[in-house]
Design a protein around this motif. Sequence first.
Motif, PDB file in Angstrom:
ATOM      1  N   GLN A  97       0.898  10.774  15.228  1.00 17.84           N
ATOM      2  CA  GLN A  97      -0.053  11.722  15.786  1.00 17.84           C
ATOM      3  C   GLN A  97       0.232  13.135  15.287  1.00 17.84           C
ATOM      4  O   GLN A  97      -0.698  13.879  14.968  1.00 17.84           O
ATOM      5  N   ALA A  98       1.507  13.501  15.199  1.00 18.39           N
ATOM      6  CA  ALA A  98       1.864  14.827  14.682  1.00 18.39           C
ATOM      7  C   ALA A  98       1.406  14.976  13.235  1.00 18.39           C
ATOM      8  O   ALA A  98       0.888  16.026  12.835  1.00 18.39           O
ATOM      9  N   ASP A  99       1.581  13.923  12.437  1.00 17.68           N
ATOM     10  CA  ASP A  99       1.155  13.963  11.043  1.00 17.68           C
ATOM     11  C   ASP A  99      -0.363  14.059  10.939  1.00 17.68           C
ATOM     12  O   ASP A  99      -0.901  14.776  10.102  1.00 17.68           O
ATOM     13  N   LYS A 100      -1.045  13.341  11.819  1.00 17.50           N
ATOM     14  CA  LYS A 100      -2.506  13.375  11.822  1.00 17.50           C
ATOM     15  C   LYS A 100      -2.996  14.796  12.131  1.00 17.50           C
ATOM     16  O   LYS A 100      -3.912  15.303  11.478  1.00 17.50           O
ATOM     17  N   LYS A 106       4.687  13.691   7.438  1.00 17.60           N
ATOM     18  CA  LYS A 106       5.430  12.437   7.518  1.00 17.60           C
ATOM     19  C   LYS A 106       5.529  11.830   6.124  1.00 17.60           C
ATOM     20  O   LYS A 106       4.541  11.740   5.400  1.00 17.60           O
ATOM     21  N   ASN A 107       6.712  11.407   5.750  1.00 15.38           N
ATOM     22  CA  ASN A 107       6.979  10.847   4.440  1.00 15.38           C
ATOM     23  C   ASN A 107       6.163   9.575   4.222  1.00 15.38           C
ATOM     24  O   ASN A 107       6.117   8.702   5.088  1.00 15.38           O
ATOM     25  N   PHE A 108       5.543   9.462   3.047  1.00 12.95           N
ATOM     26  CA  PHE A 108       4.729   8.286   2.734  1.00 12.95           C
ATOM     27  C   PHE A 108       5.560   7.012   2.778  1.00 12.95           C
ATOM     28  O   PHE A 108       5.105   5.973   3.251  1.00 12.95           O
ATOM     29  N   GLY A 109       6.802   7.073   2.303  1.00 14.40           N
ATOM     30  CA  GLY A 109       7.687   5.906   2.342  1.00 14.40           C
ATOM     31  C   GLY A 109       7.947   5.444   3.765  1.00 14.40           C
ATOM     32  O   GLY A 109       8.010   4.242   4.043  1.00 14.40           O
ATOM     33  N   ASP A 110       8.083   6.396   4.681  1.00 15.50           N
ATOM     34  CA  ASP A 110       8.268   6.058   6.095  1.00 15.50           C
ATOM     35  C   ASP A 110       7.031   5.352   6.647  1.00 15.50           C
ATOM     36  O   ASP A 110       7.144   4.388   7.402  1.00 15.50           O
ATOM     37  N   LYS A 111       5.859   5.839   6.267  1.00  7.01           N
ATOM     38  CA  LYS A 111       4.615   5.227   6.729  1.00  7.01           C
ATOM     39  C   LYS A 111       4.525   3.778   6.262  1.00  7.01           C
ATOM     40  O   LYS A 111       4.141   2.891   7.027  1.00  7.01           O
ATOM     41  N   VAL A 112       4.888   3.555   4.999  1.00 10.88           N
ATOM     42  CA  VAL A 112       4.814   2.204   4.446  1.00 10.88           C
ATOM     43  C   VAL A 112       5.813   1.286   5.140  1.00 10.88           C
ATOM     44  O   VAL A 112       5.472   0.179   5.563  1.00 10.88           O
ATOM     45  N   SER A 113       7.063   1.744   5.289  1.00  9.84           N
ATOM     46  CA  SER A 113       8.074   0.890   5.913  1.00  9.84           C
ATOM     47  C   SER A 113       7.736   0.591   7.367  1.00  9.84           C
ATOM     48  O   SER A 113       7.994  -0.507   7.864  1.00  9.84           O
ATOM     49  N   GLU A 114       7.131   1.535   8.072  1.00 12.03           N
ATOM     50  CA  GLU A 114       6.718   1.304   9.459  1.00 12.03           C
ATOM     51  C   GLU A 114       5.603   0.268   9.531  1.00 12.03           C
ATOM     52  O   GLU A 114       5.568  -0.547  10.446  1.00 12.03           O
ATOM     53  N   SER A 115       4.693   0.309   8.570  1.00 14.37           N
ATOM     54  CA  SER A 115       3.574  -0.631   8.619  1.00 14.37           C
ATOM     55  C   SER A 115       3.986  -2.033   8.171  1.00 14.37           C
ATOM     56  O   SER A 115       3.375  -3.014   8.586  1.00 14.37           O
ATOM     57  N   VAL A 116       5.028  -2.137   7.355  1.00 15.49           N
ATOM     58  CA  VAL A 116       5.481  -3.440   6.866  1.00 15.49           C
ATOM     59  C   VAL A 116       6.276  -4.193   7.941  1.00 15.49           C
ATOM     60  O   VAL A 116       6.139  -5.400   8.094  1.00 15.49           O
ATOM     61  N   LYS A 117       7.076  -3.461   8.699  1.00 14.47           N
ATOM     62  CA  LYS A 117       7.904  -4.083   9.731  1.00 14.47           C
ATOM     63  C   LYS A 117       7.030  -4.481  10.927  1.00 14.47           C
ATOM     64  O   LYS A 117       6.335  -3.639  11.497  1.00 14.47           O
ATOM     65  N   PRO A 118       7.038  -5.746  11.325  1.00 10.72           N
ATOM     66  CA  PRO A 118       6.208  -6.182  12.459  1.00 10.72           C
ATOM     67  C   PRO A 118       6.611  -5.484  13.767  1.00 10.72           C
ATOM     68  O   PRO A 118       7.791  -5.214  13.998  1.00 10.72           O
TER      69      PRO A 118
END
Length: 106
Positions: free
Chosen positions: A36-39, A7-19
């Motif tokens: 879960q797939a990334d984990k 999973k792209n790091f940028g995607d992880k960040v944007s997902e965590s920033v958006k409430p």
Amino acid sequence: MSDSARKNFGDKVSESVKPDSQKGYLEKGKEVVTDQADKLAGKVQPQENKGLGQTVHDSAQEGKDDATGKSFGETAQEYVDEAKNKLGEAAEYISKQVHGGEEGTK
């Protein structure tokens, strides 16, 4: 396996920033499944094949998992159950929209 399979790091960040309150059911369900797939990919990908970003992320995730005291299997089952729940909610929402709200479902 390369970082491109992760999973792209940028995607992880944007997902965590958006409430979560601004996310739809499908978006939340997709996040749960892809997280879960990334984990899982992080657990099976050899350390020597990971880039710096993935190594740091996986180490932090492992520390978080250890702190919760849950096994990987328990955590995975929780993610699967939550994904099923969110997908069920999404299907119910879509059905209500297609059939005209509460009256259409009775």
